[in-house]
Design an enzyme around this catalytic site. Structure first.
Site, PDB file in Angstrom:
ATOM      1  N   SER A  58      -9.881   1.891   6.274  1.00 34.30           N
ATOM      2  CA  SER A  58      -9.187   1.854   4.999  1.00 34.30           C
ATOM      3  C   SER A  58      -9.141   0.338   4.991  1.00 34.30           C
ATOM      4  CB  SER A  58      -7.881   2.579   5.610  1.00 34.30           C
ATOM      5  OG  SER A  58      -8.323   4.120   5.904  1.00 34.30           O
ATOM      6  N   SER A  63      -8.380   3.801   2.352  1.00 36.02           N
ATOM      7  CA  SER A  63      -7.659   4.506   1.840  1.00 36.02           C
ATOM      8  C   SER A  63      -6.522   3.324   1.004  1.00 36.02           C
ATOM      9  CB  SER A  63      -6.928   5.578   2.525  1.00 36.02           C
ATOM     10  OG  SER A  63      -6.046   3.992   3.885  1.00 36.02           O
ATOM     11  N   LYS A 119       0.892  -1.246   0.120  1.00 39.06           N
ATOM     12  CA  LYS A 119       0.277  -0.228   0.147  1.00 39.06           C
ATOM     13  C   LYS A 119       1.076   1.272   0.007  1.00 39.06           C
ATOM     14  CE  LYS A 119      -3.373   2.928   2.816  1.00 39.06           C
ATOM     15  NZ  LYS A 119      -4.145   2.905   4.022  1.00 39.06           N
TER      16      LYS A 119
END
Length: 434
Positions: A132, A108, A51
């Site tokens: 997220s 996210s 990520k």
């Protein structure tokens, strides 16, 4: 080993210009690492994504590389300019939901969810400070796990964020968790079967450690959220399937979290889905709305009245959750109150309404596919367990994911530019594209 990485890189090259899941792709480095990896390692040659731009330096990535896995790139996260984080910005543009190109994938960990959903990688790292990992997992129809806060190293100074993983299924996430937690290598055979191709773990049996049915409490709104009626219906139907399959046995909260909700915001009424369905046990499990407390903790200033109120909400919710998990090992809720929103933003609604309570409390929580709305949007079912029960939670998710979602998703609307292969994929497996 090189075949798996090569297949992953080929799919990224083919699909990413449309889905925009990656910030960077490390083609040469990944191929070189795949050629030299020690084949005796438990995850030798398994491609994965990390990520964001700093994900390669995370503890989870380091552990995966040590186990022989090969990082192929970094995935999209939100760009600047918005207070909401349920979107991503990749190298080719905004990240799109692989089921509905007109909708966001969540965030996210946006790119990680899309990369897994489209089969570009079998798993990807994430981090979860308010939902997220779980939100993009729910909206992209894949599995997502937020680990117990503090279980793994995290750079977040507030203590809200914890490491997580996104995978095509809970079964495929098991080697990840075992690697990052340092659990002995009892999964070599699982690795060989799991990664003969990019990934397909549908053949795995329910772990012997799970005693079915698992006692569980179902809360459609935690007493304060306002779920979209269709989202609530999809999740309720998923819970019914779990009950019918003998995976869970719904129980009453037994006094835990039954405090009266604020008078100006009573729990949303929930009509019984069937006479014996989830709402038949209608004693609500209620938490205090964590919005203000989470915002205060995230802001870092715990002095004054806001800090006192945040501490009070946190302590009361901890008390209710501790009482609940002293009686039952599993709490079920929707992951989000809403379906994936458009690229213009979520409006007034908090997509995090049902997830961030467990960042404040520190409990491990997972998202498994629950089904689809009539307009083709994936919906997630959230599973929450006691602090430190991450392995047990993952085992329960493996048992649940086989029955939670219906056999096939509805066809996306014809007007949307969705890959035609999505029309033939079965849920809860993720979409592919030509």
């Amino acid at each position: 080993m090189t075949d798996r990485v090569g297949e992953s890189l080929a799919r990224i090259e083919r699909l990413d210009p449309r889905l925009c899941a990656f910030i960077e792709v490390w083609d040469d480095e990944a191929r070189a690492r795949a050629r030299t990896v020690d084949r005796r390692l438990p995850l030798a040659g398994v491609p994965f994504a990390v990520k964001g731009p700093s994900g390669i330096r995370s503890y989870a990535a380091e552990r995966l590389i040590a186990a022989g896995a090969v990082p192929v790139g970094s995935t999209a996260v939100p760009g600047p300019g918005t207070y909401w984080q349920t979107w991503g910005q990749g190298r080719h543009g905004r990240t799109v939901n692989p089921y509905r190109a007109d909708r966001t994938p969540g965030g996210s960990s946006a790119g990680s969810a899309v990369a897994v959903a489209a089969g570009m990688v079998p798993l990807a790292t994430g981090s979860d400070g308010a939902g997220s990992v779980r939100i993009p997992a729910a909206w992209c129809g894949v599995f997502g796990l937020k680990t117990t806060n503090g279980l793994l190293p995290s750079p977040d100074r507030t203590g809200l964020a914890s490491a997580g993983v996104l995978a095509r299924s809970a079964a495929e996430a098991q080697p990840f968790l075992r690697c990052v937690l340092g659990i002995p290598d009892t999964y070599d055979a699982m690795h060989d079967a799991m990664y003969d191709s990019i990934c397909d773990a549908a053949m795995y049996d329910v772990p012997a450690a799970v005693s079915l049915p698992v006692p569980a409490v179902f809360s459609p709104d935690l007493g304060y959220a306002r779920p979209d009626p269709e989202v609530a219906e999809v999740v309720g139907a998923a819970v019914e399937r779990l009950v019918a399959a003998g995976v869970v046995r719904l129980v009453r909260p037994g006094g835990a979290g039954l405090a009266e909700a604020p008078r100006d915001h009573p729990p949303a009424p929930v009509a019984p889905l069937t006479p014996d369905g989830p709402s038949a046990l209608a004693e609500p499990f209620v938490l205090l709305d964590p919005c203000e407390a989470w915002t205060t903790v995230r802001g870092g200033d715990l002095s004054g009245g806001a800090g006192v109120r945040a501490a009070e909400v946190r302590a009361e919710n901890d008390r209710r959750l501790d009482a609940l998990f002293a009686r039952t090992p599993l709490l079920l809720t929707p992951v989000t109150p809403n379906r994936p929103h458009g690229h213009e933003g979520p409006g007034e609604l908090y997509s995090t309404a049902l997830t961030w309570a467990f960042n404040l409390s520190g409990h491990p929580a997972a998202s498994i596919p629950a089904g689809f709305t009539a307009d083709g949007c994936p919906v997630g079912l959230q599973l929450v367990a006691a602090r430190g029960a991450d392995v047990s939670l993952l085992d329960m998710a493996v048992a649940a994911e086989k029955h939670a979602a219906p056999s096939a998703p509805p066809a996306p609307r014809k007007a949307l530019p969705v890959p035609t292969a999505l029309l033939t994929r079965k849920a809860p497996t993720a979409p592919t594209a030509p």
